[in-house]
Design an enzyme around this catalytic site. Structure first.
Site, PDB file in Angstrom:
ATOM      1  N   ILE A 104     -32.884 -65.427 -57.772  1.00 19.11           N
ATOM      2  CA  ILE A 104     -34.219 -65.746 -57.288  1.00 19.11           C
ATOM      3  C   ILE A 104     -34.209 -67.097 -56.584  1.00 19.11           C
ATOM      4  CG2 ILE A 104     -34.849 -66.692 -59.560  1.00 19.11           C
ATOM      5  CD1 ILE A 104     -37.746 -65.704 -59.024  1.00 19.11           C
ATOM      6  N   CYS A 105     -35.107 -67.243 -55.621  1.00 25.82           N
ATOM      7  CA  CYS A 105     -35.360 -68.499 -54.919  1.00 25.82           C
ATOM      8  C   CYS A 105     -34.179 -68.858 -54.018  1.00 25.82           C
ATOM      9  CB  CYS A 105     -35.691 -69.592 -55.931  1.00 25.82           C
ATOM     10  SG  CYS A 105     -36.422 -71.080 -55.220  1.00 25.82           S
ATOM     11  N   ALA A 106     -33.519 -69.974 -54.278  1.00 25.14           N
ATOM     12  CA  ALA A 106     -32.349 -70.374 -53.496  1.00 25.14           C
ATOM     13  C   ALA A 106     -31.091 -69.655 -53.960  1.00 25.14           C
ATOM     14  CB  ALA A 106     -32.154 -71.888 -53.593  1.00 25.14           C
ATOM     15  N   TYR A 131     -35.941 -67.744 -51.217  1.00 29.64           N
ATOM     16  CA  TYR A 131     -36.898 -68.770 -50.802  1.00 29.64           C
ATOM     17  C   TYR A 131     -36.756 -68.881 -49.284  1.00 29.64           C
ATOM     18  CZ  TYR A 131     -39.792 -72.890 -51.239  1.00 29.64           C
ATOM     19  OH  TYR A 131     -40.834 -73.774 -51.154  1.00 29.64           O
ATOM     20  N   SER A 138     -35.271 -62.195 -55.378  1.00 30.88           N
ATOM     21  CA  SER A 138     -36.688 -62.530 -55.372  1.00 30.88           C
ATOM     22  C   SER A 138     -36.883 -63.878 -54.686  1.00 30.88           C
ATOM     23  CB  SER A 138     -37.223 -62.538 -56.809  1.00 30.88           C
ATOM     24  OG  SER A 138     -38.627 -62.647 -56.833  1.00 30.88           O
TER      25      SER A 138
END
Length: 182
Positions: A101-103, A122, A148
């Protein structure tokens, strides 16, 4: 009982890591937090978490999934760690679920498992994912890889993991009980 590995590096994103651990445990999934070193792991905003174990002590065969939280410099710390990349490749090659998720999807890309897949991250990490079919959706699934976008999508990401490992009925129960809207 399903079992998930969550590697933690100093500088992790609190909302992502803790939301994932919390929601998966609510679903009855065993979650093992593995620090990259002995002792506590400090988040991006100074929250200290004592992991269950260290990354050196885990074996991919004992888990159904590996999930990487984002945050900085946590993601960079995960990406620099060859033990993490080796585990990602092992999970993926054995057809086990692999998530980030994210980075952190860029760690999956660095480990060589995102090429040609649908993925998200992200927004500022989009260009670090390489040759992917980038989607701006909260959660993206492509075969055994889940990605995500960030803190705001952490609960939906965790609920998707619950759905994959335990079933949609359990994910729906937790979603109702926690009032998340995914």
């Amino acid at each position: 009982m399903a079992k998930v590995l969550v590697p933690l590096a100093d500088g992790f994103e609190e909302i992502e890591a803790i939301s994932i651990v919390d929601i998966l445990r609510r679903a009855g999934i065993e979650v093992v937090i593995a620090g990259l070193h002995d002792g506590y792991i400090e988040s991006a905003r100074g929250v200290k978490v004592i992991p269950d174990t260290t990354i050196d002590k885990v074996k991919a065969d004992e888990f159904d999934m590996i999930v990487l939280p984002g945050g900085q410099p946590g993601t960079d710390n995960l990406n620099k760690d060859e033990r993490v990349k080796k585990l990602i490749q092992e999970f993926y090659s054995k057809g086990k679920l692999t998530g980030a998720i994210c980075a952190a999807p860029y760690v999956l890309a660095s480990a060589g498992i995102l090429q040609g897949k649908k993925a998200t991250s992200y927004p500022t990490y989009k260009d670090k994912l390489g040759d992917v079919n980038y989607l701006e959706e909260a959660v993206v699934e492509d075969s055994n890889v889940l990605t995500s976008r960030g803190p705001g999508t952490a609960a939906c990401f965790a609920l998707k993991i619950v759905e994959k490992l335990v079933g949609k009925e359990k994910a729906d129960q937790i979603q109702q009980a926690t009032l998340f809207k995914c």
